[in-house]
Structure formats: structure tokens, C-alpha cells
Design a protein around this motif. Structure first.
Motif, PDB file in Angstrom:
ATOM      1  N   LEU A 557       0.834  -1.202   0.000  1.00  0.00           N
ATOM      2  CA  LEU A 557       0.000   0.000   0.000  1.00  0.00           C
ATOM      3  C   LEU A 557       0.876   1.262   0.000  1.00  0.00           C
ATOM      4  CD1 LEU A 557      -3.084  -0.202   0.114  1.00  0.00           C
ATOM      5  CD2 LEU A 557      -2.980   0.454   2.517  1.00  0.00           C
ATOM      6  N   ALA A 558       1.932   1.233   0.820  1.00  0.00           N
ATOM      7  CA  ALA A 558       2.827   2.389   0.904  1.00  0.00           C
ATOM      8  C   ALA A 558       3.592   2.582  -0.402  1.00  0.00           C
ATOM      9  CB  ALA A 558       3.785   2.228   2.080  1.00  0.00           C
ATOM     10  N   LEU A 559       4.026   1.462  -0.999  1.00  0.00           N
ATOM     11  CA  LEU A 559       4.753   1.561  -2.276  1.00  0.00           C
ATOM     12  C   LEU A 559       3.829   2.089  -3.372  1.00  0.00           C
ATOM     13  CD1 LEU A 559       6.764  -1.820  -2.322  1.00  0.00           C
ATOM     14  CD2 LEU A 559       7.722   0.470  -2.057  1.00  0.00           C
ATOM     15  N   ALA A 560       2.616   1.572  -3.418  1.00  0.00           N
ATOM     16  CA  ALA A 560       1.693   1.940  -4.491  1.00  0.00           C
ATOM     17  C   ALA A 560       1.346   3.425  -4.451  1.00  0.00           C
ATOM     18  CB  ALA A 560       0.430   1.104  -4.404  1.00  0.00           C
ATOM     19  N   THR A 561       1.371   4.006  -3.251  1.00  0.00           N
ATOM     20  CA  THR A 561       0.982   5.413  -3.132  1.00  0.00           C
ATOM     21  C   THR A 561       2.201   6.324  -2.954  1.00  0.00           C
ATOM     22  OG1 THR A 561       0.678   5.013  -0.771  1.00  0.00           O
ATOM     23  CG2 THR A 561      -1.295   4.955  -2.139  1.00  0.00           C
ATOM     24  N   GLY A 562       3.395   5.751  -3.041  1.00  0.00           N
ATOM     25  CA  GLY A 562       4.609   6.554  -2.899  1.00  0.00           C
ATOM     26  C   GLY A 562       4.800   7.126  -1.507  1.00  0.00           C
ATOM     27  N   ASN A 563       4.220   6.470  -0.521  1.00  0.00           N
ATOM     28  CA  ASN A 563       4.344   6.965   0.847  1.00  0.00           C
ATOM     29  C   ASN A 563       5.540   6.335   1.565  1.00  0.00           C
ATOM     30  OD1 ASN A 563       2.332   8.990   1.403  1.00  0.00           O
ATOM     31  ND2 ASN A 563       0.789   7.406   1.061  1.00  0.00           N
ATOM     32  N   ILE A 564       6.695   6.502   1.018  1.00  0.00           N
ATOM     33  CA  ILE A 564       7.940   5.935   1.543  1.00  0.00           C
ATOM     34  C   ILE A 564       9.070   6.896   1.212  1.00  0.00           C
ATOM     35  CG2 ILE A 564       9.692   4.154   1.069  1.00  0.00           C
ATOM     36  CD1 ILE A 564       7.725   2.736   2.511  1.00  0.00           C
ATOM     37  N   GLY A 565       9.991   7.063   2.159  1.00  0.00           N
ATOM     38  CA  GLY A 565      11.233   7.756   1.811  1.00  0.00           C
ATOM     39  C   GLY A 565      11.257   9.241   2.111  1.00  0.00           C
ATOM     40  N   ARG A 566      10.340   9.725   2.960  1.00  0.00           N
ATOM     41  CA  ARG A 566      10.435  11.122   3.400  1.00  0.00           C
ATOM     42  C   ARG A 566       9.732  11.232   4.757  1.00  0.00           C
ATOM     43  NH1 ARG A 566       6.421  10.734  -0.386  1.00  0.00           N
ATOM     44  NH2 ARG A 566       4.396  11.458   0.355  1.00  0.00           N
ATOM     45  N   GLU A 567       9.821  12.390   5.363  1.00  0.00           N
ATOM     46  CA  GLU A 567       9.153  12.627   6.647  1.00  0.00           C
ATOM     47  C   GLU A 567       7.640  12.568   6.467  1.00  0.00           C
ATOM     48  OE1 GLU A 567      10.816  14.744   9.888  1.00  0.00           O
ATOM     49  OE2 GLU A 567      11.511  12.748   9.371  1.00  0.00           O
ATOM     50  N   GLY A 568       6.933  12.090   7.470  1.00  0.00           N
ATOM     51  CA  GLY A 568       5.474  12.142   7.448  1.00  0.00           C
ATOM     52  C   GLY A 568       4.796  10.925   6.851  1.00  0.00           C
ATOM     53  N   VAL A 569       5.577  10.000   6.289  1.00  0.00           N
ATOM     54  CA  VAL A 569       4.962   8.838   5.630  1.00  0.00           C
ATOM     55  C   VAL A 569       5.496   7.561   6.263  1.00  0.00           C
ATOM     56  CG1 VAL A 569       4.683  10.145   3.493  1.00  0.00           C
ATOM     57  CG2 VAL A 569       6.752   8.786   3.821  1.00  0.00           C
TER      58      VAL A 569
END
Ligand code: SF4
Ligand code: SF4
Ligand code: SF4
Ligand code: FES
Lengths: 957, 82
Positions: A557-569
Motif C-alpha cells: 500500500l505504501a509503495l503503491a501510493t509513494g508513501n515511503i522515503g520522506r518525513e510524514g509517511v
């Protein structure tokens, strides 16, 4: 802007994070500070200390006492410096005759309604009111005590750890603000107005009757002795302090252990702690009394069989006895017939040493750890998808999140300090989505926006996560650029095809999860369209037959929405025990050397072989459940258990007990006679976190120092005991200090090469990886790439749990934790935290209760395929009908008598969260409980070496 | 459950959870690699022995995977014994 502050100083108001700087003049000194900084803080940063009473730098400025008044050129009156922002070109005067007079008058008013018993006051020497009286030069009080005053106000002693003496209150409201802003509980208010105003807990009752969760933030905030630790009232002010790390949960709060000699007077959360920034919960702050409890095991003990009394012996004799038994077993049953279990409660160095003893001294890989029963699926799932077995963020990252998904976790109870931080962010307006069968307290956060709750049936997590992903993909909400840049295309295409199938549509999954499709669609859209979406999860994700699949589903889910690799995600496992992350990092698992290096990796193994000076086995060893099965089958005969209570914490107690009884030699190292020790032949006294040096690694990969504040009660720190045992077995270990063990870890573990005790002193804490590439550690992971190159989507087919309800077992039991007790409760049950939870109860939904004629407080028999136990009923609407809930903090409750062998397909993590049960009213404890009580009584008699029990006692059942 | 039944159950469960990875051959390779990576030597040997002696309680994917895994099992290093 990165700013470094002296954590021991109070700067009066919180730091401003603005990048814009302003320059002003204070008492003729030119100062430059970030825009938004208060005049008070700007002055304090340059060592100009303006008197203050109602301000503190962990609270927003309030401006009520006026003691901090200053004069500003060109402005009328004398404004409060705490509420006045510094502006460019300002000219501020903090000391002159007019200000001095004003401050003296203010202090005079305060003191005129304050008892003058300074010499006998428990805060004497640690009172800001006293300090300020001195600072403003107060010499006389013109108003007597004859007028109206509060000197006879009632005291509230209801809380076991602190008292409230209203006669000393100056109504500065720091406590009220601390409870709101720092803790997020809103238990306190200021009642009344003017002279009549006073602090009140809840609706005017006492603290214990209010919503107070006893975090102690108000006590810490109080400038007077109104709110005061009872330990300080009893023992007086501490005289020195040492910074160390809490040994309870995976938040890893830093504390100053405030001492008098070698007695801990109080634990004060350390403002310089990067995980907690000066906050704590009831466990870390107050529940340290277990360390000196009379039940502590102070001498090594041995016995030939478990129906014999224990014999107190010297360390030498106990170690020699243990080593001889281990060698005998291995000689008779083979190299692989023995093993060891490391503990998530012990330090990294201790854990490392136990697995080293097993691999190098026992010459096999039969090492495992209690993470087997909690977060092993996290290790598996995150390594497979993101390439590293760890959470991706810092705790502070949540302050940048716009949408927070919490799955199968209960942060306000299990990770309270992080729960408070999360609540702070939610009050600021972040959206909350909770995926949990239970209505957790986070959903009751004051000032929460309209939160979404997906109350799914226990055991249907994977169906739910697939449905969320299906919505994201079919509605085109993926982050296509991120996927193209960062993810493996083949794996992504395969996953995409899998998830597009209509069987994952929320409308089709509804029948499985019980959650209406439109709710699922809304949640998926909320997460996918948020600028920053973060996922936090706990044991409600891992402790399932598909725990590993669910962890991978979350990563998908995180990969699909690009919610990885920065603050807040990010993807954030909330680890249960203090050092779960560390014990996994340190090579506790049977298939992995420290740093998650597989035992079959010839290059890695060769490095260990060289440093350890022995040949190592290249095949994985046994996991805990396999050890139990092999023990019952007669091929596994001896076990060394450090700081773990497998008899209480592992599922299917009947099975565990028969495995432990099958052992020829069980060596338990613990601070108490725990449930496992009752089956042991050698009992080696452990040391508490206060008695040793080492490090813990928290849920954000942060390595924190544990510092010895008192001598080890039984003379040895835990690592020393392991070292002695290794030497007695003929495998030499010669460490003089845990720092030397860390040096060895750093030399063998690529993600730790830059870690040393010196560096920890310098930086305070380090988030691994810490190596040449990241010399100061890495707060946010996967910023540029993944350790495995590209992110790997995983196929996560939903496979229903075998634990299904039927006519015989129509209800689903799920388990969890509460705030005041910790895990198996061995520590917290030996403190005053008992007042909040002195027994485990079974929560039953009113409709299930009515069907069975159950009333609150009735005794309930709970039976599953594995066993039966009895608990008291509590009627509760927190779960859906058909679901019952309990905690497992008390051994006599036997919660694990009913949990079954069902476990995660990839890691064998037990399925604690789903057990099919039946519940009925009963009048007496279950047979297991009756046997338990008899056995417990017998073992306590044997502990006293009471041989007489041998003739008349049995009950070992 | 006795030890062998537990191992059979585990192998079937691993197969069930990987059965949707591509073709049967691809799925079997995943299952075999999982067993190789995580199972102890004694567990591998027991399940291989069972496959050869009976194998009927193993699902088809598990059977193929165990046969594959057999080739990757390493012999016990001689210098560890004794
Ligand atoms: S102890 Fe914590 S929860 Fe209780 S009143 Fe004080 S700040 Fe609030
Ligand atoms: S109890 Fe302490 S912190 Fe609270 S208002 Fe009174 S003096 Fe201030
Ligand atoms: S939140 Fe966890 S680490 Fe912090 S004080 Fe509480 S138990 Fe200790
Ligand atoms: S400290 Fe500024 S008004 Fe109290």
C-alpha cells in the motif's frame, strides 16, 4: 533549522521551527533567533534569564503570572516576554527599577496566600516559587494570612505515586496545559474564577476518579510542591542523576534516574531524549519499584528435578552445574539437542552474547527470541518488500503526516508517549483511520476530526488490505512516478494483475471483513490522496496466521501510493517490548547472524568464524515452537533462557508446559521466579535495567544507552553470567565492559560499523544504519533507494484462518494490552500499578452477554480447542458482537491456556489475535487454574528450600 | 499434533500462501526457497523422509517444493560434530 539546546535548561517557551531569522537587542546584547521565538526564549538562549512562573518550554505560553514582564522601546506598558514574539529591531530591557518593583509586588501577592513552611516542604530546593522569590529579591510580605486564603485546602492522595496539595497551588495552570498539550488527556481543568479558581481533576472528584492516566506530566510541570511525587515526599530530594533508557516498551524513553546514593528517588523523563523529548508514561516514570522488590532472586540456585527444593549455591557452583548438564545432554543426544532463547528485555550486548554462545559455544543455530511471538512477521515482511527488517521513520515524523492509519495497534496504551505525540498531530488536524476490531482509545482523542473506523472481524486483515489496494489501483490513485522510479516492474505488474481481480473489491470482501464497502473505499481514497500518509501497526497485524502477508500488504500500500522515503509517511511497526528491534538486529533468530545476515551466506559466515574462532553451522536452527515440538518428541533436551517467560507468554500453555517438563536441563536467568523458572533446574539471578550498562534499540531503530545506576543485586550483570557460562563450557569470552561487545558487533554488522559507546556519548542516540555512508545514522529510511535496490510488491492472497467459529465455539477471542501493566506483568504486578488492573477480565458485548445471561462481574468459563480458563466478565461495547477480548498480564488468568497452536505461515508467530471460543457462566476456577495454584504454591515452597513440602505437596500438574 | 503432523501442516500452509505467485513451477520455487531459508536441518530431513515414505497429507504444491528443496540441503559440516 537545526538547533542544539541544553536539555537541562528551561527556555520558557517552545522552539520556533521557522527558517527566517530576526535580530533584536536584549539588554544591549544583539541576538538573532528564528522568527516566532518569544522574547523570553530569545533572552534565555543568550543566558539572559527573565523571571517566570507560568511558562515552561514544553508548553505554549499562557501569560498569566506577569512575572516575566519586560520593557520594550516604543511600546506601552510592560508586556509579558513569554507571549511577545521577538521582532526585528526590537530593543528590550529585562531589568530596571520599574520591572523589579512590579515583579516584587506580584511575588508578594503569591506568597501572601502560600504556606511559609519552606524548610519542611518536600519541594525545598526544587521549587520555582522559592527560586523566583529569591530572584526578584522579595524581602517582606505586607499582607498577613488573616484574610481569605487557601491554606486549609484539602489534599488528594488518591494516586499511588503523587499527591496534590491544593494549599500550595498558585493556579499557574501549567499542570492543566501539560495534561492537554503534552499528554493529550484533558483530565484537568481550572474551576471557578478569580480568587476562587482552582485546579480540578475531572468533574471535581479526586485524581483516581478522573480520566487521569498517571503519566506524571503535570507533576513535572508544577513549579511548586502542589503536585509532588510521593517518593520525594518520603525520601527527600535526590542528590545526583544519571541518564538512562526505560526498559518497558518500544518507545525507548530517556530518563534521568534521580538518585540518593544507590536508591532511585524518582525517574524524570529526559528532555534531551530524542524519542520522548521529556515525556513519559506511568510505567517508565513511576513503576520502577519492582527492581528492589523482595521477590528478586538474589542467589544462584540449582536442583536435580523440578519437584526438588531449590539449593542456594555460589555462582561458580551454579555455572559449573549448568555447563556440566549441557555437556552431558549434548554428549548423549547430539549437537543439536540444546539451544538458547534471548530476550527483548535485555540489552543488545546481552542478546548478542547469548546467540554467540549458542552458535559458537553450543555449535548449532538453535537460538530464538520472544520476537518470535510478536514481530517476527515484521522482519520477514519488510525485508521481503523494502529490504530492511525495520520501521522506516522517526517518531517525530508523525508531526508531518496528513493521514494516519493505525492497524491492529493501541498506541495510547501500549506505546503511550508516542500515542501522545500522535494525538498532538491529530489535534492539529491530521486525519485518522483505525483498522481494528476494537474501538481503541485513539478514536476518543479530544478535538479529533471526524475519524474513520473500520471494525473488521478478527483474522480478516489481509482481505481488508487487499480491498484498500484494489480501490487505489482501480480508481487510478497510484503514484505512478514513484512506482516507475523506485519499484521492481515485474513484481509490480504481477501484483497489479493480482489486485485488480474483482474478488478483492470492497463489495466482495464485505462478507469476509464485515465492513461496509463504502467505508473501505472512503478510507482508501483518504490515504491515497493525502500529501503524506503514514501507516502504524502493531501486534494486531503480526499475530495472525497471515501476519507476514499482512505486513507485506501494508508495504504494498505504501509503495503503491509513494508513501515511503520522506518525513510524514512510511511503514511503522510499533514494537512491543523495549528491545524487540535490538534483539532481532543482534542475530537472535535461528536463520540469521547479527545484522540479518543469513547463516548460509558463506562470506558473512566466514567473517564471524574468523572473529569467533570457530566453525559455524550453515543451516538454520530450531525456532521456539519447533524446540517445544522436538522436546516433546525427545530430541531436544536442554535450554538456556535469558530474561524470557515462555511458560506464560507463549500460546497453548498445556503444550508448552509438557515441552518444558520433557527437558533434562532448563537454565533460567531472570530477576524473579517466573513461570518458566518453575520448570527449571538452574536459576541464575538476572539484573534489572538499573543495574547494568548496555544499549536498547527502540522501534525507530534508535540505539540508546542504558546506564548502570546501582550495583547488580546478585553481583553480576546479565552479560557477565553468559560469559561465565561460555567459559565454563570451554568457549572463551573475555569482555571487560559491554562497550567491548558493541565494538565486536560493529565490526561484524554492516549497519552498525559506525556505532560505539563514544559516538553514543557524543550524539546521545543513533538510528541505524550507522556506517561510512551514514556516519551519524539514518532517521528516515529508503530516501533514495532500497537496500534491495527496488521496492518489491508482494502477492498477498487472503487465506482464511483455520481458527473459525462453529456451533461449539461461536465467539472469537482476541487479546491485547492495557496501559498500566506490561506484558506478562512480572514487573508491573510488583508495583502500585496494580491499582489500575489487578486482574485480567473478559470483555463481552452486551448482546452476547444477554444471550448467555451474563452480567458484569460474573465468573465466565472460556473454552477453546486448546483448553479452558475462567475470568470475570466485563460488559463492553468496544468490540463488535461475536468478539470477546482479554489481556494477558496475570499468569493465573491462563489466557494462553486457550490460545492455540495456529501460527503465521512464514514465521510461526502465534495467532494470539484469533481463537474460536465459547463462554458460559461458571462458579469456580478451571481445572488448569486449580492445578496452577497448587503448582505455584509448591514451587514457592521449594524456593524457600522447604523439603517438607516433598512429602505432603504434589500438584505438579 | 505430533511433530511430523506439525511439519506437514506448516509446509501446506506455506504452499497455500504462495500459490498465487505465477505458474505452479514459480510458486513451487518460492516455497522451496522458503523451506531452505527458514527450516532447520532436522525439520527438512523429516519432511523429505515423509514425502518419500507416504507424502499423501502434503498438498501438490508442497510436494513439488519439498522435492526441489531436497537438492539444496547442505550436509552437516564434519568439523562441527563431536
Ligand atoms: S498525571 Fe498525566 S493524565 Fe494525569 S492529570 Fe497529570 S498530566 Fe493529566
Ligand atoms: S498544581 Fe502546580 S502546576 Fe497546577 S496550577 Fe497549581 S501550581 Fe500550577
Ligand atoms: S512510553 Fe514506553 S518507553 Fe516511554 S516511559 Fe512509557 S513504557 Fe517507558
Ligand atoms: S511567565 Fe510569562 S506570564 Fe508567566
Amino acid at each position: 533549522m537545526l538547533q542544539h539546546f541544553d536539555p537541562t535548561k528551561d527556555y520558557g517557551t517552545p522552539a520556533s521551527l521557522s527558517e527566517t531569522l530576526v535580530t533584536l537587542e536584549i539588554d544591549g546584547v544583539e541576538v538573532t533567533v528564528p522568527e516566532g521565538t518569544s522574547v523570553m526564549r530569545a533572552a534565555a538562549l543568550h543566558d539572559i534569564n527573565i523571571p517566570k512562573l507560568c511558562a515552561s518550554d514544553n508548553l505554549e505560553a499562557f501569560g498569566s503570572c506577569r512575572l516575566c514582564a519586560v520593557q520594550i522601546d516604543g511600546r506601552r506598558g510592560l508586556p509579558a516576554s513569554c507571549t511577545t514574539p521577538a521582532e526585528a529591531g526590537m530593543k528590550v530591557t529585562t531589568q530596571n527599577g520599574k520591572l523589579a518593583k512590579l515583579r516584587r509586588n506580584i511575588m508578594e501577592l503569591y506568597i501572601s496566600d502560600h504556606p511559609l513552611d519552606c524548610l519542611t516542604c518536600p519541594a525545598n530546593g526544587d521549587c520555582e516559587l522559592q527560586d523566583m522569590a529569591g530572584a526578584v529579591g522579595l524581602r517582606e510580605v505586607r499582607y498577613g494570612f488573616d484574610g481569605e486564603n487557601h491554606l486549609d485546602a484539602e489534599k488528594d492522595h488518591s494516586n499511588p505515586y503523587f499527591s496534590f496539595d491544593a494549599s500550595k497551588c498558585i493556579v499557574c495552570s501549567r499542570c492543566v496545559r501539560a495534561c492537554e498539550e503534552v499528554q493529550g488527556t484533558f483530565a484537568l481543568t481550572i474551576e471557578g474564577r478569580g480568587f476562587d479558581s482552582k485546579v480540578a481533576a475531572g468533574q471535581g472528584g479526586d485524581f483516581m476518579d478522573s480520566d487521569c492516566v498517571s503519566c506524571g506530566a503535570c507533576v513535572q510541570a508544577c513549579p511548586t510542591s502542589t503536585l509532588m511525587e510521593k517518593s520525594v515526599i518520603d525520601a527527600g530530594q535526590p542528590e545526583h542523576s544519571i541518564v538512562t533508557t526505560c526498559a518497558y516498551c518500544g518507545v525507548g524513553c530517556s530518563f534521568e534516574a534521580e538518585m540518593k546514593g544507590d536508591q532511585v528517588i524518582r525517574m524524570v523523563p529526559y528532555k534531551g531524549g530524542d524519542a520522548n523529548h521529556g515525556h513519559s508514561c506511568v510505567k517508565g516514570r513511576f513503576a520502577f519499584g519492582y527492581a528492589t522488590h523482595s521477590d528478586r532472586i538474589k542467589h544462584p540456585m540449582i536442583r536435580d528435578s523440578i519437584d526438588q527444593p531449590w539449593r542456594e549455591v555460589s555462582w561458580e557452583e551454579a555455572i559449573a552445574f549448568a555447563a556440566r548438564r549441557l555437556k552431558e545432554v549434548q554428549a548423549q543426544y547430539g549437537r543439536e539437542s540444546i539451544g538458547g532463547i534471548t530476550s527483548s528485555r535485555c540489552t543488545n550486548e546481552e542478546t548478542y552474547l547469548v546467540q554467540k554462545l549458542v552458535r559458537a559455544g553450543f555449535k548449532n543455530n538453535n537460538t530464538d527470541t520472544c520476537a518470535r511471538v510478536c514481530h517476527s512477521p515484521t522482519g520477514f515482511g519488510l525485508k521481503a518488500t523494502l529490504g530492511e527488517s525495520a520501521g522506516t521513520q522517526t517518531f517525530d515524523s508523525v508531526m508531518q503526516s496528513d493521514v494516519i492509519i493505525v492497524i491492529g495497534a493501541n498506541p495510547t496504551d501500549a506505546h503511550p508517549v508516542f500515542g501522545s505525540l500522535m494525538r498532538k498531530r491529530l489535534r492539529e488536524g491530521a486525519e485518522l483511520i483505525v483498522v481494528d476490531p476494537r474501538k481503541i482509545d485513539l478514536l476518543k482523542t479530544p478535538h479529533l476530526k471526524d475519524a474513520q473506523h473500520l471494525p473488521l472481524r478478527p483474522g480478516t486483515n489481509v482481505a481488508m488490505i487487499n480491498a484498500l489496494a484494489h480501490v487505489i489501483v482501480t480508481e487510478g490513485l497510484e503514484d505512478k512516478a514513484f512506482i516507475a522510479d523506485r519499484c521492481d516492474d515485474k513484481a509490480y505488474q504481477a501484483w497489479r494483475e493480482f489486485i485488480l481481480d474483482a474478488r478483492h473489491a470492497p463489495e466482495n470482501v464485505e462478507a469476509i471483513t464485515g465492513v461496509p464497502a463504502d467505508k473501505v473505499r472512503r478510507a482508501a481514497r483518504t490515504y491515497a490522496t493525502a500529501p503524506n500518509g503514514a501507516i502504524y501497526y502493531g501486534l494486531g497485524v503480526t499475530e495472525h496466521s497471515q501476519g507476514s502477508s499482512m505486513v507485506m500488504g501494508i508495504a504494498n500500500l505504501a509503495l503503491a501510493t509513494g508513501n515511503i522515503g520522506r518525513e510524514g509517511v512510511g511503514v511503522n511497526p510499533l514494537r512491543g517490548q523495549n528491545n524487540v528491534q535490538g534483539s532481532c538486529d543482534m542475530g537472535s533468530f535461528p536463520h540469521e547472524l547479527p545484522g540479518y545476515q543469513h547463516v548460509s551466506d558463506d562470506t558473512a559466515r566466514a567473517r564471524f568464524e574468523q572473529v569467533w574462532g570457530v566453525k559455524l553451522d550453515d543451516e538454520p536452527g530450531l525456532r521456539i515452537p519447533n524446540m517445544f515440538d522436538s522436546a516433546i518428541a525427545g530430541t531436544f533436551k536442554a535450554l538456556y533462557v535469558q530474561g524470557e517467560d515462555i511458560a506464560q507468554s507463549d500460546p497453548n500453555t498445556h503444550h508448552v508446559e509438557s515441552a518444558l517438563k520433557s527437558l533434562d536441563c532448563l537454565i533460567v536467568q531472570d530477576i524473579f521466579l517466573n513461570e518458566t523458572a518453575k520448570f527449571a533446574h538452574v536459576l541464575l539471578p538476572g539484573s534489572s535495567f538499573l543495574e547494568k550498562n548496555g544499549t536498547f534499540t527502540n522501534a525507530e531503530r534508535r540505539i540508546n544507552r542504558v546506564r548502570k545506576v546501582m550495583p547488580a543485586l546478585a553481583g553480576k550483570e546479565d552479560w557477565e553470567v553468559t560469559q561465565d557460562l561460555a567459559n565454563a563450557l570451554g568457549y572463551p569470552m573475555n569482555y571487560g565492559h559491554p562497550s567491548e561487545i558493541m565494538d565486536e558487533i560493529a565490526s561484524l554488522t554492516p549497519s552498525f560499523t559506525g556505532v560505539s559507546y563514544d559516538k553514543l556519548e557524543e550524539l546521545g542516540s543513533i538510528q541505524w544504519p550507522c556506517n561510512d555512508q551514514y556516519p551519524d545514522g539514518m532517521p528516515t529510511m529508503h530516501v533514495e533507494d532500497f537496500p534491495i535496490g527496488r521496492g518489491q510488491f508482494a502477492i498477498t492472497e487472503y487465506v482464511a484462518s483455520e481458527e473459525r467459529t462453529n456451533r461449539r465455539f461461536p465467539l472469537l477471542l482476541t487479546t491485547g494490552r492495557i496501559l498500566s501493566q506490561y506484558n506478562v506483568g512480572a514487573q508491573t504486578r510488583r508495583t502500585d500499578n496494580q491499582v489500575w488492573h489487578d486482574e485480567d477480565v473478559l470483555e463481552v458485548h452486551p448482546s452476547d452477554a444477554e444471550l448467555r445471561g451474563i452480567k458484569d462481574g460474573d465468573w465466565l468459563g472460556i473454552s477453546s480447542r486448546a483448553g479452558q480458563t475462567v475470568l470475570r466478565a466485563r460488559i463492553s461495547e468496544r468490540m463488535l458482537p461475536g468478539v470477546v477480548y482479554t489481556t494477558f498480564h496475570h499468569p493465573g488468568s491462563g489466557a494462553n491456556v486457550i490460545t492455540t497452536d495456529s501460527s503465521d505461515w512464514a514465521t510461526n508467530c502465534p495467532e494470539y489475535k484469533v481463537t474460536a471460543v465459547q463462554v458460559e457462566k461458571v462458579s469456580q476456577p478451571s481445572e488448569w487454574q486449580q492445578n496452577f495454584r497448587a503448582f505455584e504454591k509448591l514451587q514457592h515452597q521449594l524456593l524457600k528450600g522447604d523439603a517438607a513440602t516433598l512429602t505432603d505437596g504434589n500438584g505438579a500438574g | 499434533m505430533n511433530q511430523l503432523d506439525t511439519l506437514i501442516h506448516m509446509a501446506n500452509q506455506i504452499a497455500d500462501n504462495n500459490s498465487h505467485y505465477g505458474t505452479q513451477e514459480e510458486a513451487a520455487a518460492r516455497v522451496a526457497s522458503h523451506l531452505t531459508k527458514f527450516w532447520a536441518r532436522s525439520m527438512k530431513q523429516q519432511i523429505i523422509d515423509y514425502l518419500h515414505s507416504d507424502g499423501s497429507k502434503l498438498n501438490p504444491l508442497a510436494q513439488i517444493a519439498i522435492a526441489q528443496m531436497q537438492s539444496s540441503i547442505r550436509p552437516e559440516p564434519a568439523d562441527l560434530c563431536g
